[in-house]
Design a protein around this motif. Structure first.
Motif, mmCIF file in Angstrom:
data_model
loop_
_atom_site.group_PDB
_atom_site.id
_atom_site.type_symbol
_atom_site.label_atom_id
_atom_site.label_comp_id
_atom_site.label_asym_id
_atom_site.label_seq_id
_atom_site.Cartn_x
_atom_site.Cartn_y
_atom_site.Cartn_z
ATOM 1 N N ARG A 1 -3.602 -6.550 -1.151
ATOM 2 C CA ARG A 1 -4.253 -7.338 -0.114
ATOM 3 C C ARG A 1 -5.643 -6.761 0.160
ATOM 4 O O ARG A 1 -5.973 -5.655 -0.261
ATOM 5 C CB ARG A 1 -3.430 -7.282 1.171
ATOM 6 N N ALA A 2 -6.433 -7.516 0.912
ATOM 7 C CA ALA A 2 -7.776 -7.048 1.255
ATOM 8 C C ALA A 2 -7.740 -5.792 2.111
ATOM 9 O O ALA A 2 -8.676 -4.979 2.071
ATOM 10 C CB ALA A 2 -8.538 -8.160 1.985
ATOM 11 N N ASP A 3 -6.652 -5.593 2.887
ATOM 12 C CA ASP A 3 -6.573 -4.421 3.770
ATOM 13 C C ASP A 3 -5.714 -3.302 3.190
ATOM 14 O O ASP A 3 -5.397 -2.331 3.878
ATOM 15 C CB ASP A 3 -6.036 -4.820 5.141
ATOM 16 N N THR A 4 -5.345 -3.393 1.894
ATOM 17 C CA THR A 4 -4.560 -2.337 1.243
ATOM 18 C C THR A 4 -5.480 -1.190 0.838
ATOM 19 O O THR A 4 -6.540 -1.413 0.263
ATOM 20 C CB THR A 4 -3.845 -2.868 0.000
ATOM 21 N N HIS A 5 -5.060 0.034 1.145
ATOM 22 C CA HIS A 5 -5.774 1.212 0.697
ATOM 23 C C HIS A 5 -5.031 1.830 -0.489
ATOM 24 O O HIS A 5 -3.794 1.766 -0.550
ATOM 25 C CB HIS A 5 -5.894 2.244 1.820
ATOM 26 N N VAL A 6 -5.781 2.403 -1.421
ATOM 27 C CA VAL A 6 -5.197 2.976 -2.632
ATOM 28 C C VAL A 6 -5.702 4.401 -2.803
ATOM 29 O O VAL A 6 -6.917 4.651 -2.712
ATOM 30 C CB VAL A 6 -5.555 2.143 -3.879
ATOM 31 N N ALA A 7 -4.780 5.329 -3.033
ATOM 32 C CA ALA A 7 -5.128 6.718 -3.352
ATOM 33 C C ALA A 7 -4.551 7.039 -4.724
ATOM 34 O O ALA A 7 -3.371 6.808 -4.975
ATOM 35 C CB ALA A 7 -4.575 7.671 -2.300
ATOM 36 N N CYS A 8 -5.376 7.571 -5.612
ATOM 37 C CA CYS A 8 -4.957 7.887 -6.974
ATOM 38 C C CYS A 8 -4.940 9.397 -7.167
ATOM 39 O O CYS A 8 -5.953 10.062 -6.904
ATOM 40 C CB CYS A 8 -5.910 7.266 -7.991
ATOM 41 N N ILE A 9 -3.823 9.925 -7.620
ATOM 42 C CA ILE A 9 -3.702 11.348 -7.892
ATOM 43 C C ILE A 9 -3.843 11.572 -9.389
ATOM 44 O O ILE A 9 -3.084 11.003 -10.182
ATOM 45 C CB ILE A 9 -2.347 11.909 -7.413
ATOM 46 N N CYS A 10 -4.824 12.365 -9.796
ATOM 47 C CA CYS A 10 -5.005 12.738 -11.195
ATOM 48 C C CYS A 10 -5.115 11.487 -12.082
ATOM 49 O O CYS A 10 -5.956 10.622 -11.846
ATOM 50 C CB CYS A 10 -3.861 13.650 -11.624
ATOM 51 N N SER A 11 -4.247 11.355 -13.087
ATOM 52 C CA SER A 11 -4.347 10.231 -14.018
ATOM 53 C C SER A 11 -3.890 8.916 -13.412
ATOM 54 O O SER A 11 -3.970 7.874 -14.078
ATOM 55 C CB SER A 11 -3.544 10.520 -15.291
ATOM 56 N N GLY A 12 -3.440 8.925 -12.166
ATOM 57 C CA GLY A 12 -3.183 7.656 -11.490
ATOM 58 C C GLY A 12 -4.422 6.781 -11.456
ATOM 59 O O GLY A 12 -4.335 5.548 -11.371
ATOM 60 N N PRO B 1 12.414 -0.779 -6.011
ATOM 61 C CA PRO B 1 11.536 -1.591 -6.859
ATOM 62 C C PRO B 1 10.195 -1.856 -6.178
ATOM 63 O O PRO B 1 10.054 -1.680 -4.965
ATOM 64 C CB PRO B 1 12.335 -2.889 -7.033
ATOM 65 N N LEU B 2 9.227 -2.264 -6.955
ATOM 66 C CA LEU B 2 7.939 -2.655 -6.388
ATOM 67 C C LEU B 2 8.159 -3.838 -5.445
ATOM 68 O O LEU B 2 8.848 -4.795 -5.787
ATOM 69 C CB LEU B 2 6.968 -3.058 -7.503
ATOM 70 N N PRO B 3 7.599 -3.801 -4.241
ATOM 71 C CA PRO B 3 7.840 -4.880 -3.280
ATOM 72 C C PRO B 3 7.177 -6.187 -3.722
ATOM 73 O O PRO B 3 6.129 -6.178 -4.372
ATOM 74 C CB PRO B 3 7.214 -4.359 -1.992
ATOM 75 N N ASP B 4 7.807 -7.288 -3.354
ATOM 76 C CA ASP B 4 7.225 -8.595 -3.684
ATOM 77 C C ASP B 4 5.929 -8.827 -2.930
ATOM 78 O O ASP B 4 5.020 -9.515 -3.422
ATOM 79 C CB ASP B 4 8.227 -9.715 -3.349
ATOM 80 N N ALA B 5 5.852 -8.267 -1.720
ATOM 81 C CA ALA B 5 4.639 -8.419 -0.916
ATOM 82 C C ALA B 5 4.410 -7.132 -0.139
ATOM 83 O O ALA B 5 5.362 -6.469 0.271
ATOM 84 C CB ALA B 5 4.759 -9.599 0.041
ATOM 85 N N LEU B 6 3.158 -6.778 0.057
ATOM 86 C CA LEU B 6 2.814 -5.573 0.807
ATOM 87 C C LEU B 6 2.553 -5.917 2.266
ATOM 88 O O LEU B 6 1.975 -6.967 2.569
ATOM 89 C CB LEU B 6 1.565 -4.921 0.215
ATOM 90 N N PRO B 7 2.949 -5.056 3.187
ATOM 91 C CA PRO B 7 2.669 -5.306 4.605
ATOM 92 C C PRO B 7 1.202 -5.033 4.945
ATOM 93 O O PRO B 7 0.431 -4.552 4.107
ATOM 94 C CB PRO B 7 3.593 -4.309 5.313
ATOM 95 N N ASP B 8 0.843 -5.307 6.177
ATOM 96 C CA ASP B 8 -0.524 -5.061 6.626
ATOM 97 C C ASP B 8 -0.894 -3.591 6.483
ATOM 98 O O ASP B 8 -0.098 -2.701 6.786
ATOM 99 C CB ASP B 8 -0.681 -5.455 8.096
ATOM 100 N N LYS B 9 -2.109 -3.327 6.044
ATOM 101 C CA LYS B 9 -2.714 -1.997 6.045
ATOM 102 C C LYS B 9 -1.840 -0.937 5.376
ATOM 103 O O LYS B 9 -1.735 0.204 5.837
ATOM 104 C CB LYS B 9 -3.062 -1.568 7.464
#
Length: 318
Positions: free
Chosen positions: A98-109, A58-66
């Motif tokens: 979070r402020a330090d979360t990075h996001v990569a989107c593939i195609c229609s993501g 499942p989607l985590p309740d909280a994301l870890p650092d970076k």
């Protein structure tokens, strides 16, 4: 410290959007890069475009650092992204990053990211068929069309399907260096590492969407050596038609003249040379232009800028 990477899947996700980038990062971890890979989503049982059903976390309740989130595209964006699971994901993205979360989107993501407001004011791209949809969802985004991938701070977006492999190799390069990315590419037998500045639709794809054998024969010769000073008579002999007939066939089936097709190939070769650090003069010679002045004139007419500007942007994309 290991970087946590979360591949986020929604029902009907594109199998290659997931498997291509995931294999890049798995092999990078096998080569020594400190990564921990997770597969998560709003639905525990998630069916892919190939009908395979995966049991994911499942989607985590909280994301870890970076943490790095990889948003994977889907088959039918208009339908799939209006479903309840996708809308839950949008809410999670809007509230859990979070402020330090990075996001990569593939195609229609990229569309899911847009729905969550992650693209507002940022440079981005997506599959060439989805540009209008992305513009509607993120009217303040700075959409760069016909790009393999675009990086803007903590956000990275890519074009369709196989471009996810190019983006993933770039992420490996950022996290572990150029040599590691090259090792991963060799293990995957990725014959050429494309940069974010490369177009989604190179001339060979844009003008070869036809089945005419004579035109293909001429295009094969031009593709193999665009720097050669081909004459129409030489190409017509190879195509087994008259010069006049080849010119007519080219316009009818390739959508351009013989000269325009060769010129597009030359510009693509010059662009590759510039991205590898060549001077404008050297790139002009490599591509078969008479001189650098000709390259500058045609480059400005085609791209609306000087070759030096494209070279500088490619250096930033590496």
């Amino acid at each position: 410290m290991s970087t946590p990477v979360y591949f986020v899947l929604t029902p009907n996700y594109l199998a290659l959007d997931f498997a291509g980038p995931a294999e890049v990062l798995r092999i990078a971890a096998d080569e020594g890069l400190a990564l921990t890979l997770f597969t998560v989503g709003p639905e525990r049982l998630c069916r892919s475009s190939l009908g395979l059903v995966s049991e994911i976390d499942p989607l985590p309740d909280a994301l870890p650092d970076k943490a790095l989130l990889v948003l994977v595209g889907t088959v039918d964006e208009a339908r799939d992204y209006q479903g309840e699971p996708a809308l839950r994901l949008v809410g999670w993205l809007a509230s859990r990053l979070r402020a330090d979360t990075h996001v990569a989107c593939i195609c229609s993501g990229a569309l899911i990211a847009a729905m969550a407001g992650l693209l507002d004011g940022r440079r981005c791209t997506t599959h060439h068929a989805l540009t209008d949809a992305l513009r509607t969802l993120a009217p303040t985004a700075l959409i760069e069309e016909n790009r393999l991938f675009v990086e803007d701070g903590p956000l990275a977006t890519s074009a369709g399907i196989t471009a996810g492999v190019d983006l993933a190799l770039r992420l490996v390069e950022r996290l572990g260096g150029v040599e590691l990315a090259a090792r991963v590419a060799r293990r995957m037998v990725v014959w050429a590492r494309r940069s974010g500045a490369d177009p989604q639709l190179p001339p060979q794809l844009a003008a070869r969407k036809h089945l005419h054998p004579a035109v293909h024969r001429a295009q094969d010769a031009l593709d193999a050596d665009p720097a050669r000073s081909w004459t129409l008579a030489e190409l017509a002999r190879l195509a087994c038609v008259s010069e006049r007939h080849l010119s007519r066939l080219f316009r009818e089936h390739a959508g351009c003249s013989v000269g325009a097709y060769r010129q597009a190939l030359q510009l693509a070769r010059a662009r590759a040379a510039l991205e590898q650090g060549a001077t404008v003069e050297a790139a002009a010679s490599e591509a078969g232009f008479d001189n650098a002045r000709t390259l500058r004139r045609l480059w400005r007419a085609h791209y609306g800028e000087a070759p030096a500007a494209g070279r500088a942007r490619a250096a930033l994309a590496r």
